[in-house]
Design a protein around this motif. Structure first.
Motif, PDB file in Angstrom:
ATOM      1  N   PRO A 136     -54.326  62.047  27.434  1.00 48.74           N
ATOM      2  CA  PRO A 136     -54.287  60.786  26.684  1.00 48.74           C
ATOM      3  C   PRO A 136     -52.902  60.533  26.081  1.00 48.74           C
ATOM      4  N   GLN A 144     -53.259  53.168  19.087  1.00 53.79           N
ATOM      5  CA  GLN A 144     -53.807  52.948  20.420  1.00 53.79           C
ATOM      6  C   GLN A 144     -53.825  54.262  21.175  1.00 53.79           C
ATOM      7  N   ILE A 145     -54.943  54.571  21.795  1.00 54.03           N
ATOM      8  CA  ILE A 145     -55.099  55.756  22.638  1.00 54.03           C
ATOM      9  C   ILE A 145     -55.413  55.281  24.055  1.00 54.03           C
ATOM     10  N   THR A 146     -54.636  55.729  25.017  1.00 49.54           N
ATOM     11  CA  THR A 146     -54.804  55.334  26.411  1.00 49.54           C
ATOM     12  C   THR A 146     -55.072  56.569  27.257  1.00 49.54           C
ATOM     13  N   GLN A 147     -56.160  56.544  27.999  1.00 46.53           N
ATOM     14  CA  GLN A 147     -56.520  57.668  28.867  1.00 46.53           C
ATOM     15  C   GLN A 147     -56.348  57.268  30.330  1.00 46.53           C
ATOM     16  N   GLU A 186     -56.950  52.902  33.935  1.00 50.97           N
ATOM     17  CA  GLU A 186     -56.863  53.544  32.634  1.00 50.97           C
ATOM     18  C   GLU A 186     -57.830  52.850  31.676  1.00 50.97           C
ATOM     19  N   SER A 187     -58.163  53.540  30.613  1.00 52.44           N
ATOM     20  CA  SER A 187     -59.032  52.982  29.583  1.00 52.44           C
ATOM     21  C   SER A 187     -58.594  53.546  28.240  1.00 52.44           C
ATOM     22  N   GLY A 188     -59.132  52.980  27.166  1.00 52.15           N
ATOM     23  CA  GLY A 188     -58.751  53.468  25.855  1.00 52.15           C
ATOM     24  C   GLY A 188     -59.293  52.588  24.750  1.00 52.15           C
ATOM     25  N   ARG A 209     -58.157  50.605  20.711  1.00 47.04           N
ATOM     26  CA  ARG A 209     -57.153  50.166  19.740  1.00 47.04           C
ATOM     27  C   ARG A 209     -57.835  50.010  18.388  1.00 47.04           C
TER      28      ARG A 209
END
Length: 865
Positions: free
Chosen positions: A699, A762-765, A795-797, A799
């Motif tokens: 992530p 924000q976390i983006t995986q 990708e997903s995440g 905010r």
């Protein structure tokens, strides 16, 4: 160490061919270019990059000193054939994306140009360029080939058969079986590694006392150790390895002083400067303390050594190593377009008493590395040479030097993947093994299991008779057929012309920044703005500029942005101008003209990607709160804003080595902002941000925060605001002339909130990357330019923001899923650019009263060269 006899002449010829071929035009295109200039290049949409660069490489090799004359330069092609790789024309013209693939258009293209010349005559290449100059992009390259009589349907297949004849030195399954008993292949941590060196077991007195294999984990940018016992290497055997990135030029094992037992490793490589470009560097690595220290000694040879050798006749010993108890120096020397093994007594002056090994041109056509055994006994020196035979792959040679004789042993048959950049210590030889598509593996050859009585290696090596000869004798005998070996003789003109009377000699004109030589233009879609972008740079690459113009779909207004930046070492100056449509709460956007002057400074630290930096800027911004399209070109400014920023930060960001080429590493920044409108009281705020991406599959975390130090400064998900009227129950706000230091939270940009502080996370995986270029044939149509899909990235995440709303802290959030499709056009130089289409669907999780409970859909388009 390459075959270029004169680097400057080769580059000049290469670029001159580009200037000629890329300006081939006919008919309408020639007329159009008289108006629009040389940016009109129809051949750039017809000829694949393999022919654009290949024609220049072929031309630079006509005089026996180009890449096509250097087996070591062509080794990547031989290694591809060794693994059974068969790439297509567009694959080697820009579709391949892995470390080192950028060299494919030059090597495959140069060989393809030579194939056309050898198979279809001297007129084939000029005819192709002339036909492409007609600019028929729908007929394309293959149609152009058909029109001049070339068999387009089988042309690339015939080229592949021709390659098989030109590169006969590939390995066989029998070779793999023969070597297997003597070689260990190290798998852990072996991806993307470069040259290696071996040291004794005392290199790592860890808690367990076990020796270790060292390698660089480029994903996490740190040095790692792995116990040799985990690799099946037992105690008592020669012991440890260090692997570093491909920028390394030389590596040597040095002894510690008597008070600090163990070894030091001296590393020399070309490091990339933070401001662009490369410079030679020398470092010492202490495996005991894991310390890396910059060393001022042992700087690499400067460019142009081959020219100096020709003019002065004094070769320079590269990769020089002292051996034989400090009595003699061994190294490699460039004399003309030959690379020789040389030696010299330590008591001799530079260039005096130098001897060279008389090597046969076949099979040792190209020697590219030298490693002296640090464990050699007195009176006996063993050297490992890395060489590439004609049409072959990287191989190993062992040179045994004694007082009364010198014996050379070369590999009889190659090892699959090659034995590149060998480094020797005792009975172990470490080498780099090419595993394809930019990946490298570590191999360890145990000579003790190969050697017979004396220093014979008859099982896997052939002995070649050699002797040492003085430099003068080598030039008079072995170098006679190489016309460039004699020192350059300066010829006087046949007729001496006197200058005209009373005419002053011309004064050389020097410029800091030469005229702009390179520009690019492409469409862009940034946030809600759709338009065109132009970029350019001067010949020195110290001055870059960009011009971006488009239409803001959200505000229904045009926008313009110009930026010019000059880099002088670690410092940089920039000048910018923006004409922006900034949203307001009253409906109609405000217009800001923002002129900015900025200064930046970088302090790089080891390793080179790490740096501290400073950024300072001041701006003036006239603004207009009411303007329409009718008075766009006749603005009437209502006020003037001014301000500045000061930011300090640290960064070790880098780009991953594989698709989708993510930005990895960490970055931290803190800053102070100042803003004033209509010469009112200055408004202050402080901000901070951080970015952390530990790996391509992990992530990615982004954190932003802003705090107002002035009462009338406020923050909202859509950006900064200035409070101009405050009272119960309402307040009035105006847009800020400064951009927010945090991303715009699009899902809540309509939220009527104004807070003295603001936070955003924000976390983006990354989910998956589907690489379509791995298939034999990418998606194509029957006409040109044909689109080809490169990759699909998913990708997903989530905010989350935190701010004050009606005296209460709120936490509006959103979850999202995004997909990016990267494509290209299979038309000339367009194949080296990537056109990306991104789509994102998100759901605002806050209550409907705050603007949540809704789905949002966004699109974006971008171009990357």
């Amino acid at each position: 160490m390459a075959s270029f006899e004169d680097e400057a002449a080769s580059v000049l010829l290469h670029e001159l061919v580009h200037a000629l071929t890329l300006n081939v035009k006919s008919g309408f295109w020639r007329f159009l270019s008289t108006i629009a200039g040389d940016t009109v290049t129809p051949v750039a949409w017809i000829m694949p990059k393999a022919l654009v660069e290949g024609s220049a490489v072929w031309a630079e090799s006509l005089d026996r000193f180009g890449r096509l004359d250097d087996p070591a330069a062509l080794a990547p092609v031989a290694l591809d054939l060794d693994r059974g790789e068969r790439f297509g024309l567009w694959d080697v013209s820009g579709l391949l994306e892995y470390p080192g693939s950028g060299n494919s258009p030059y090597l495959y293209g140069g060989l393809f140009a030579h194939f056309l010349y050898a198979s279809y005559g001297a007129d084939s290449l000029p005819s192709l360029w002339e036909e492409a100059g007609k600019g028929n992009i729908f007929r394309g390259f293959l149609g152009s080939a058909d029109s001049i009589g070339l068999p387009s349907a089988s042309l690339w297949k015939d080229f592949g058969l021709w390659l098989g004849q030109e590169f006969p030195g590939v390995s066989t399954p029998e070779d793999e079986k023969t070597w297997r008993a003597h070689i260990r292949v190290v798998e852990p941590g072996a991806a993307h590694l470069g040259p290696l060196a071996i040291g004794p077991s005392t290199i790592e007195p860890s808690a367990t006392g076990a020796a270790s294999l060292y390698y660089v984990d480029q994903e996490k940018a740190q040095l790692r150790g792995l116990a040799l016992s985990a690799l099946g290497i037992q105690e008592g055997q020669p012991k440890s390895l260090l692997a570093v990135d491909g920028g390394l030029e030389e590596i040597h094992v040095l002894s510690h002083d008597s008070e600090n037992p163990g070894v030091l490793l001296r590393l020399r490589w070309y490091k990339r400067e933070a401001g662009g470009g490369y410079s030679p560097a020398s470092y010492l690595f202490d495996p005991l303390s894991k310390g890396l220290f910059e060393s001022k000694e042992g700087a690499s040879a400067s460019p142009g050594e081959a020219v100096r050798n020709r003019i002065e006749g004094l070769p320079f010993l590269h990769q020089a190593t002292i051996a034989e108890k400090g009595q003699r120096i061994y190294g490699l020397a460039r004399v003309g377009n030959s690379v020789l093994v040389g030696r010299q007594n330590t008591s001799s002056k530079e260039g005096e008493g130098m001897e060279f090994l008389s090597l046969p041109k076949e099979p040792l056509r190209a020697i590219r590395s030298l490693s002296v055994d640090g464990a050699s006994m007195q009176g006996h020196t063993r050297i490992a040479l890395g060489f590439v035979p004609q049409g072959g792959i990287p191989s190993l040679a062992l040179l045994d030097c004694r007082a009364d004789e010198t014996r050379l042993w070369i590999q009889r048959r190659p090892l699959p993947g090659g034995t590149g950049r060998p480094s020797i210590y005792g009975s172990l030889v470490a080498f780099v093994r090419d595993e394809g598509r930019g990946k490298k593996g570590i191999g360890i050859l145990d000579l003790a299991s190969v050697e017979t009585a004396g220093f014979g290696l008859e099982d896997l090596f052939d002995e070649i008779p050699v002797r040492w000869v003085p430099l003068e004798e080598w030039r008079a005998t072995a170098g006679r057929d190489a016309p460039t070996q004699e020192p350059l003789v300066r010829q006087e003109p046949l007729v001496r012309q006197e200058p005209p009377a009373r005419q002053e000699p011309p004064v050389p004109k020097t410029t800091i920044f030469p005229r702009l030589l390179e520009t690019a233009r492409y469409p862009f879609w940034g946030d809600a703005t759709l338009g065109m972008r132009m970029e350019g740079q001067d010949l020195s690459e110290r001055l870059v500029w960009s011009l971006q113009t488009g239409w803001n779909l959200g505000q229904n207004r045009p926008e313009l942005e110009f930026l010019a930046e000059a880099s002088l070492g670690d410092a940089s100056l920039r000048l910018g101008f923006q004409d922006l449509a900034v949203p307001s709460l009253t409906g109609d956007p405000w217009r800001f003209f923002i002129a900015q002057l900025g200064y930046g400074h970088i302090w790089p630290i080891l390793p080179a990607r790490r740096r501290f930096y400073l950024d300072a800027a001041a701006f003036l911004a006239p603004f207009d709160s009411t303007y329409g399209l009718g008075d766009y070109f006749a603005p009437s400014f209502e006020g003037l804003a001014a301000g500045g920023i000061l930011a300090l930060g640290y960064s070790n960001l880098r780009i991953s080595l594989s698709a989708p080429f993510s930005t990895l590493g960490s970055k931290f920044e803190a800053g102070l902002e100042l803003e004033s409108q209509d010469f009112g009281n200055p408004l202050y705020s402080i901000s901070a941000s951080s970015y952390y991406a530990p790996g391509a599959i992990w992530p990615k975390l982004e954190v932003y925060g802003s705090l107002a130090l002035s009462r009338t400064l406020r923050f909202a998900p859509a950006g900064r605001r200035l409070e101009v009227f405050s009272g119960a129950p309402t307040s009035a706000y105006r847009p800020s002339s400064m951009a927010a230091t945090y991303p715009r939270f699009k899902e809540y940009e309509a939220l009527d909130a104004a807070s003295p502080w603001y936070g955003f996370v924000q976390i983006t995986q990354p989910l998956a990357t589907l690489d379509f270029t791995e298939k034999e044939e990418p998606w194509r149509l029957r006409f040109l330019p044909s689109p080809a899909a490169r990759r699909l990235t998913l990708e997903s995440g989530g905010r989350l923001a935190v701010l004050k709303h009606t005296s209460t802290a709120i936490f509006p959030g959103a979850v999202f899923f995004g997909a990016t499709l990267d494509t290209t056009l299979l038309a000339g130089l367009a194949a080296v650019s990537t056109l990306s289409f991104s789509a994102e669907v998100s759901y605002a999780t806050a209550s409907p009263s705050l603007g949540g409970g809704e789905f949002h859909l966004g699109f974006r388009i971008g171009v990357d060269y």
